[in-house]
Design an enzyme around this catalytic site. Structure first.
Site, PDB file in Angstrom:
ATOM      1  N   HIS A  39      -1.371   2.608   5.343  1.00 50.27           N
ATOM      2  CA  HIS A  39      -2.084   1.386   5.746  1.00 50.27           C
ATOM      3  C   HIS A  39      -2.385   1.421   7.244  1.00 50.27           C
ATOM      4  O   HIS A  39      -3.501   1.118   7.673  1.00 50.27           O
ATOM      5  CB  HIS A  39      -1.227   0.139   5.496  1.00 50.27           C
ATOM      6  CG  HIS A  39      -0.928  -0.176   4.083  1.00 50.27           C
ATOM      7  ND1 HIS A  39       0.348  -0.439   3.641  1.00 50.27           N
ATOM      8  CD2 HIS A  39      -1.735  -0.295   2.995  1.00 50.27           C
ATOM      9  CE1 HIS A  39       0.315  -0.725   2.352  1.00 50.27           C
ATOM     10  NE2 HIS A  39      -0.931  -0.629   1.930  1.00 50.27           N
ATOM     11  N   LYS A  70       3.247 -12.972  -8.087  1.00 49.51           N
ATOM     12  CA  LYS A  70       4.096 -11.823  -7.805  1.00 49.51           C
ATOM     13  C   LYS A  70       5.172 -12.204  -6.795  1.00 49.51           C
ATOM     14  O   LYS A  70       4.913 -12.921  -5.828  1.00 49.51           O
ATOM     15  CB  LYS A  70       3.279 -10.674  -7.197  1.00 49.51           C
ATOM     16  CG  LYS A  70       2.560  -9.826  -8.183  1.00 49.51           C
ATOM     17  CD  LYS A  70       1.890  -8.696  -7.434  1.00 49.51           C
ATOM     18  CE  LYS A  70       1.764  -7.468  -8.287  1.00 49.51           C
ATOM     19  NZ  LYS A  70       1.127  -6.388  -7.561  1.00 49.51           N
ATOM     20  N   ARG A 121      -7.334   6.793  -1.701  1.00 49.11           N
ATOM     21  CA  ARG A 121      -6.376   7.886  -1.833  1.00 49.11           C
ATOM     22  C   ARG A 121      -6.851   8.933  -2.838  1.00 49.11           C
ATOM     23  O   ARG A 121      -6.593  10.107  -2.665  1.00 49.11           O
ATOM     24  CB  ARG A 121      -5.017   7.351  -2.284  1.00 49.11           C
ATOM     25  CG  ARG A 121      -4.363   6.434  -1.279  1.00 49.11           C
ATOM     26  CD  ARG A 121      -3.135   5.803  -1.843  1.00 49.11           C
ATOM     27  NE  ARG A 121      -3.533   4.852  -2.887  1.00 49.11           N
ATOM     28  CZ  ARG A 121      -2.748   3.976  -3.458  1.00 49.11           C
ATOM     29  NH1 ARG A 121      -1.487   3.916  -3.121  1.00 49.11           N
ATOM     30  NH2 ARG A 121      -3.198   3.153  -4.362  1.00 49.11           N
ATOM     31  N   SER A 128       2.989   1.104  -1.192  1.00 47.47           N
ATOM     32  CA  SER A 128       4.134   0.241  -0.904  1.00 47.47           C
ATOM     33  C   SER A 128       5.133   0.246  -2.052  1.00 47.47           C
ATOM     34  O   SER A 128       6.349   0.242  -1.832  1.00 47.47           O
ATOM     35  CB  SER A 128       3.663  -1.195  -0.649  1.00 47.47           C
ATOM     36  OG  SER A 128       2.878  -1.272   0.496  1.00 47.47           O
TER      37      SER A 128
END
Length: 159
Positions: free
Chosen positions: A17, A41, A90, A127
């Site tokens: 990040h 969440k 990614r 993460s």
């Protein structure tokens, strides 16, 4: 003034990040880091803690603003007159999802999305993986900023 936003949950912020935010900060006058609030969440860190960590690790860039947001990212952009979203990619699987989001955001508001290829060093990094490895006692010190590593270790030691 050229402005862009780097959105995400950042629970916690990783070196991947940080790489994207730093690169965006060299391209734009102001980079807003929008920390997503997802009430469905339960994060490891509160939104306030994530904002604090991001502010601490991006302070040296000099042009990064960090704040929470919920709702549509295009509304966040419209409220702040931000014409561009910067996203790191990614892998090809990221592109499939992010392209649909970019097209939707552009269709809703005209906001453009710029894709930045992730540094290969961080191409596997998320993460979720950092939290999982750290929870099992693995060394993640090379995957997150030093400040984040210390806070992460302390948080997981209490669990």
């Amino acid at each position: 003034m050229r402005r862009a936003v780097c959105p995400g949950s950042f629970d916690p912020i990783t070196n991947g990040h940080l790489d994207i935010i730093e690169r965006a900060s060299r391209l734009y006058d102001t980079v807003h880091v929008a920390v997503m609030i997802n009430k469905s969440k339960q994060g490891l860190f509160t939104v306030e803690e994530r904002i604090d960590l991001i502010q601490r690790v991006t302070e040296s860039f000099g042009n990064v603003r960090v704040e929470a947001f919920h709702g549509l990212l295009v509304d966040f952009c419209k409220d702040r007159d931000i014409p561009a979203i910067v996203k790191g990619l990614r892998a090809v699987s990221d592109f499939d999802y992010e392209l649909q989001m970019a097209q939707m955001n552009n269709g809703l508001s005209g906001v453009e999305t710029l894709f930045v290829p992730t540094n290969p060093t961080y191409s596997f990094l998320s993460s979720s993986l950092v939290k999982e490895v750290a929870a099992w006692g693995g060394d993640v010190s090379h995957l997150v900023p030093e400040t984040v590593n210390a806070v992460l270790a302390e948080r997981l030691s209490k669990r």
